[in-house]
Design a protein around this motif. Structure first.
Motif, PDB file in Angstrom:
ATOM      1  N   LEU A  92     -29.849  34.626  47.156  1.00  0.00           N
ATOM      2  CA  LEU A  92     -30.644  33.830  46.342  1.00  0.00           C
ATOM      3  C   LEU A  92     -31.625  34.609  46.093  1.00  0.00           C
ATOM      4  CD1 LEU A  92     -30.509  30.436  48.271  1.00  0.00           C
ATOM      5  CD2 LEU A  92     -30.701  30.559  46.024  1.00  0.00           C
ATOM      6  N   HIS A  93     -32.472  35.332  46.578  1.00  0.00           N
ATOM      7  CA  HIS A  93     -33.736  36.105  45.560  1.00  0.00           C
ATOM      8  C   HIS A  93     -33.427  36.661  44.844  1.00  0.00           C
ATOM      9  CE1 HIS A  93     -36.299  40.112  46.092  1.00  0.00           C
ATOM     10  NE2 HIS A  93     -37.379  38.877  45.987  1.00  0.00           N
ATOM     11  N   ALA A  94     -31.968  37.535  45.113  1.00  0.00           N
ATOM     12  CA  ALA A  94     -32.127  38.350  43.686  1.00  0.00           C
ATOM     13  C   ALA A  94     -31.912  37.245  42.368  1.00  0.00           C
ATOM     14  CB  ALA A  94     -30.851  38.896  43.198  1.00  0.00           C
ATOM     15  N   THR A  95     -31.306  36.258  42.263  1.00  0.00           N
ATOM     16  CA  THR A  95     -31.603  35.029  41.635  1.00  0.00           C
ATOM     17  C   THR A  95     -32.634  34.781  41.520  1.00  0.00           C
ATOM     18  OG1 THR A  95     -29.210  34.962  41.924  1.00  0.00           O
ATOM     19  CG2 THR A  95     -30.219  32.954  40.771  1.00  0.00           C
ATOM     20  N   LEU A  96     -33.403  34.204  42.191  1.00  0.00           N
ATOM     21  CA  LEU A  96     -34.905  33.550  42.023  1.00  0.00           C
ATOM     22  C   LEU A  96     -36.017  34.622  41.368  1.00  0.00           C
ATOM     23  CD1 LEU A  96     -34.345  31.192  44.754  1.00  0.00           C
ATOM     24  CD2 LEU A  96     -34.347  30.939  41.918  1.00  0.00           C
ATOM     25  N   ARG A  97     -35.706  36.137  41.570  1.00  0.00           N
ATOM     26  CA  ARG A  97     -37.010  37.137  41.264  1.00  0.00           C
ATOM     27  C   ARG A  97     -36.972  36.627  39.188  1.00  0.00           C
ATOM     28  NH1 ARG A  97     -37.629  42.693  44.451  1.00  0.00           N
ATOM     29  NH2 ARG A  97     -39.649  42.656  43.728  1.00  0.00           N
ATOM     30  N   PRO A  98     -35.735  36.756  39.051  1.00  0.00           N
ATOM     31  CA  PRO A  98     -36.404  36.631  37.131  1.00  0.00           C
ATOM     32  C   PRO A  98     -37.186  35.557  37.269  1.00  0.00           C
ATOM     33  CG  PRO A  98     -34.003  37.317  37.841  1.00  0.00           C
ATOM     34  CD  PRO A  98     -34.644  36.699  39.178  1.00  0.00           C
ATOM     35  N   ILE A  99     -37.134  34.620  37.322  1.00  0.00           N
ATOM     36  CA  ILE A  99     -37.790  33.184  37.751  1.00  0.00           C
ATOM     37  C   ILE A  99     -38.610  33.672  37.859  1.00  0.00           C
ATOM     38  CG2 ILE A  99     -38.160  30.615  38.186  1.00  0.00           C
ATOM     39  CD1 ILE A  99     -34.514  30.587  38.393  1.00  0.00           C
ATOM     40  N   ILE A 100     -39.161  33.344  38.798  1.00  0.00           N
ATOM     41  CA  ILE A 100     -40.745  33.933  39.332  1.00  0.00           C
ATOM     42  C   ILE A 100     -41.667  35.225  38.635  1.00  0.00           C
ATOM     43  CG2 ILE A 100     -42.064  34.644  41.911  1.00  0.00           C
ATOM     44  CD1 ILE A 100     -39.330  33.986  43.647  1.00  0.00           C
ATOM     45  N   GLU A 101     -40.750  35.969  38.615  1.00  0.00           N
ATOM     46  CA  GLU A 101     -41.873  37.319  37.372  1.00  0.00           C
ATOM     47  C   GLU A 101     -41.619  36.873  36.236  1.00  0.00           C
ATOM     48  OE1 GLU A 101     -39.424  41.000  38.635  1.00  0.00           O
ATOM     49  OE2 GLU A 101     -40.270  40.698  40.351  1.00  0.00           O
ATOM     50  N   SER A 102     -41.060  35.928  35.570  1.00  0.00           N
ATOM     51  CA  SER A 102     -40.937  35.869  33.774  1.00  0.00           C
ATOM     52  C   SER A 102     -41.613  34.108  33.799  1.00  0.00           C
ATOM     53  CB  SER A 102     -39.777  35.858  33.292  1.00  0.00           C
ATOM     54  OG  SER A 102     -39.580  35.607  32.141  1.00  0.00           O
ATOM     55  N   ASP A 103     -41.869  34.417  32.917  1.00  0.00           N
ATOM     56  CA  ASP A 103     -42.923  33.212  32.282  1.00  0.00           C
ATOM     57  C   ASP A 103     -42.079  32.641  31.226  1.00  0.00           C
ATOM     58  OD1 ASP A 103     -45.262  33.864  33.783  1.00  0.00           O
ATOM     59  OD2 ASP A 103     -46.377  34.119  32.392  1.00  0.00           O
TER      60      ASP A 103
ATOM     61  N   HIS B  67     -30.340  29.226  33.138  1.00  0.00           N
ATOM     62  CA  HIS B  67     -30.283  30.107  33.898  1.00  0.00           C
ATOM     63  C   HIS B  67     -29.271  29.754  35.659  1.00  0.00           C
ATOM     64  CE1 HIS B  67     -31.246  34.340  36.039  1.00  0.00           C
ATOM     65  NE2 HIS B  67     -31.737  33.881  36.806  1.00  0.00           N
ATOM     66  N   LEU B  68     -29.826  29.075  36.149  1.00  0.00           N
ATOM     67  CA  LEU B  68     -29.553  28.580  37.266  1.00  0.00           C
ATOM     68  C   LEU B  68     -28.089  28.071  37.006  1.00  0.00           C
ATOM     69  CD1 LEU B  68     -32.531  26.227  39.288  1.00  0.00           C
ATOM     70  CD2 LEU B  68     -32.080  28.295  39.710  1.00  0.00           C
ATOM     71  N   HIS B  69     -27.389  27.470  36.162  1.00  0.00           N
ATOM     72  CA  HIS B  69     -26.022  26.996  36.451  1.00  0.00           C
ATOM     73  C   HIS B  69     -25.325  28.246  35.516  1.00  0.00           C
ATOM     74  CE1 HIS B  69     -22.773  24.283  34.830  1.00  0.00           C
ATOM     75  NE2 HIS B  69     -22.747  25.490  33.622  1.00  0.00           N
ATOM     76  N   ALA B  70     -25.489  29.597  35.082  1.00  0.00           N
ATOM     77  CA  ALA B  70     -24.607  30.610  34.828  1.00  0.00           C
ATOM     78  C   ALA B  70     -24.742  31.538  36.338  1.00  0.00           C
ATOM     79  CB  ALA B  70     -25.300  31.569  33.989  1.00  0.00           C
ATOM     80  N   ALA B  71     -25.619  31.173  37.198  1.00  0.00           N
ATOM     81  CA  ALA B  71     -25.898  32.161  37.880  1.00  0.00           C
ATOM     82  C   ALA B  71     -24.861  31.141  39.816  1.00  0.00           C
ATOM     83  CB  ALA B  71     -27.456  32.474  38.775  1.00  0.00           C
ATOM     84  N   ALA B  72     -25.048  29.827  39.351  1.00  0.00           N
ATOM     85  CA  ALA B  72     -23.817  29.121  39.868  1.00  0.00           C
ATOM     86  C   ALA B  72     -22.553  29.526  39.916  1.00  0.00           C
ATOM     87  CB  ALA B  72     -24.422  27.554  40.501  1.00  0.00           C
TER      88      ALA B  72
ATOM     89  N   LEU C 161     -30.541  23.373  44.073  1.00  0.00           N
ATOM     90  CA  LEU C 161     -32.156  24.028  43.006  1.00  0.00           C
ATOM     91  C   LEU C 161     -31.976  22.985  41.753  1.00  0.00           C
ATOM     92  CD1 LEU C 161     -32.445  28.281  44.162  1.00  0.00           C
ATOM     93  CD2 LEU C 161     -33.821  25.836  44.421  1.00  0.00           C
ATOM     94  N   ARG C 162     -30.931  23.742  40.882  1.00  0.00           N
ATOM     95  CA  ARG C 162     -30.622  22.882  39.573  1.00  0.00           C
ATOM     96  C   ARG C 162     -30.413  21.877  39.487  1.00  0.00           C
ATOM     97  NH1 ARG C 162     -24.838  23.654  37.593  1.00  0.00           N
ATOM     98  NH2 ARG C 162     -24.194  21.920  38.496  1.00  0.00           N
ATOM     99  N   ALA C 163     -29.771  20.837  40.603  1.00  0.00           N
ATOM    100  CA  ALA C 163     -30.057  19.322  41.243  1.00  0.00           C
ATOM    101  C   ALA C 163     -31.376  18.722  41.411  1.00  0.00           C
ATOM    102  CB  ALA C 163     -29.013  19.116  42.004  1.00  0.00           C
ATOM    103  N   ARG C 164     -32.693  19.767  41.441  1.00  0.00           N
ATOM    104  CA  ARG C 164     -34.175  19.322  41.882  1.00  0.00           C
ATOM    105  C   ARG C 164     -34.781  19.727  40.403  1.00  0.00           C
ATOM    106  NH1 ARG C 164     -36.781  19.055  47.622  1.00  0.00           N
ATOM    107  NH2 ARG C 164     -34.897  18.752  48.371  1.00  0.00           N
ATOM    108  N   CYS C 165     -34.364  20.840  39.979  1.00  0.00           N
ATOM    109  CA  CYS C 165     -35.025  20.639  38.704  1.00  0.00           C
ATOM    110  C   CYS C 165     -34.676  20.388  37.188  1.00  0.00           C
ATOM    111  CB  CYS C 165     -33.615  22.456  37.621  1.00  0.00           C
ATOM    112  SG  CYS C 165     -34.689  23.459  38.900  1.00  0.00           S
ATOM    113  N   TYR C 166     -33.274  19.365  37.202  1.00  0.00           N
ATOM    114  CA  TYR C 166     -33.168  18.490  36.708  1.00  0.00           C
ATOM    115  C   TYR C 166     -33.612  16.959  37.078  1.00  0.00           C
ATOM    116  CZ  TYR C 166     -29.173  20.769  34.162  1.00  0.00           C
ATOM    117  OH  TYR C 166     -27.974  22.123  34.016  1.00  0.00           O
ATOM    118  N   ARG C 167     -33.326  16.995  38.512  1.00  0.00           N
ATOM    119  CA  ARG C 167     -34.389  15.541  38.637  1.00  0.00           C
ATOM    120  C   ARG C 167     -35.786  15.962  38.244  1.00  0.00           C
ATOM    121  NH1 ARG C 167     -34.714  15.736  44.534  1.00  0.00           N
ATOM    122  NH2 ARG C 167     -33.159  15.723  44.360  1.00  0.00           N
ATOM    123  N   ALA C 168     -36.146  17.023  38.422  1.00  0.00           N
ATOM    124  CA  ALA C 168     -38.097  17.337  37.886  1.00  0.00           C
ATOM    125  C   ALA C 168     -37.903  16.917  36.386  1.00  0.00           C
ATOM    126  CB  ALA C 168     -38.503  18.090  38.075  1.00  0.00           C
ATOM    127  N   LEU C 169     -36.654  17.255  35.428  1.00  0.00           N
ATOM    128  CA  LEU C 169     -36.189  16.913  34.496  1.00  0.00           C
ATOM    129  C   LEU C 169     -36.588  15.534  33.665  1.00  0.00           C
ATOM    130  CD1 LEU C 169     -35.693  17.946  30.977  1.00  0.00           C
ATOM    131  CD2 LEU C 169     -32.914  17.953  32.370  1.00  0.00           C
TER     132      LEU C 169
END
Length: 100
Positions: A41-52, A62-67, A82-90
Motif C-alpha cells: 500500500l505504501h509503494a502504491t500510494l507514495r506516487p499519489i502523495i508525492e505528485s500533484d 492509478h488505483l484501479h490499475a494497482a488493484a 480506497l478506489r471506492a472512497r475516491c469514487y464516492r467523493a467524485l
C-alpha cells in the motif's frame, strides 16, 4: 486500515491484560497478516502523495490499475476500498455540481 487499527487495539488490550507477552516475536506474529499489505500500500500510494499530477480521473485510474495488478487478495480489497472512497467523493462532487 480499519482492520489494522482494530488489530493494534486488540493487541494493546491483550498486552495490558497479560494475555499476549510484549515481546517482538509475539507482536510480529500477531500482525503478520499485514506484513504484505502495508508495504505494498505504501509503494502504491507514495506516487499519489508525492505528485500533484494524480488527481481526479488519473487518481482513480492509478488505483484501479494497482488493484488489478495487486496479486494478493488482501491488497486488492484494500485498494478497491480506497478506489471506492475516491469514487464516492467524485459522485458527491458531481451531485453538488448538478444541484448547484
Amino acid at each position: 486500515l480499519g482492520a489494522y487499527e482494530g488489530a493494534i487495539l486488540r493487541l494493546e488490550q491483550d498486552i495490558l491484560h497479560g494475555i499476549t507477552p510484549a515481546m517482538p516475536a509475539a507482536l510480529e506474529c500477531a500482525l503478520a497478516g499485514f506484513a504484505l499489505v502495508l508495504p505494498a500500500l505504501h509503494a502504491t500510494l507514495r506516487p499519489i502523495i508525492e505528485s500533484d499530477e494524480l488527481r481526479g480521473a488519473a487518481l482513480c485510474h492509478h488505483l484501479h490499475a494497482a488493484a488489478l495488478a495487486a496479486g494478493a487478495p488482501q491488497l486488492e480489497s484494500a485498494l478497491r476500498a480506497l478506489r471506492a472512497r475516491c469514487y464516492r467523493a467524485l459522485y458527491q462532487q458531481l451531485l453538488a455540481w448538478m444541484v448547484h
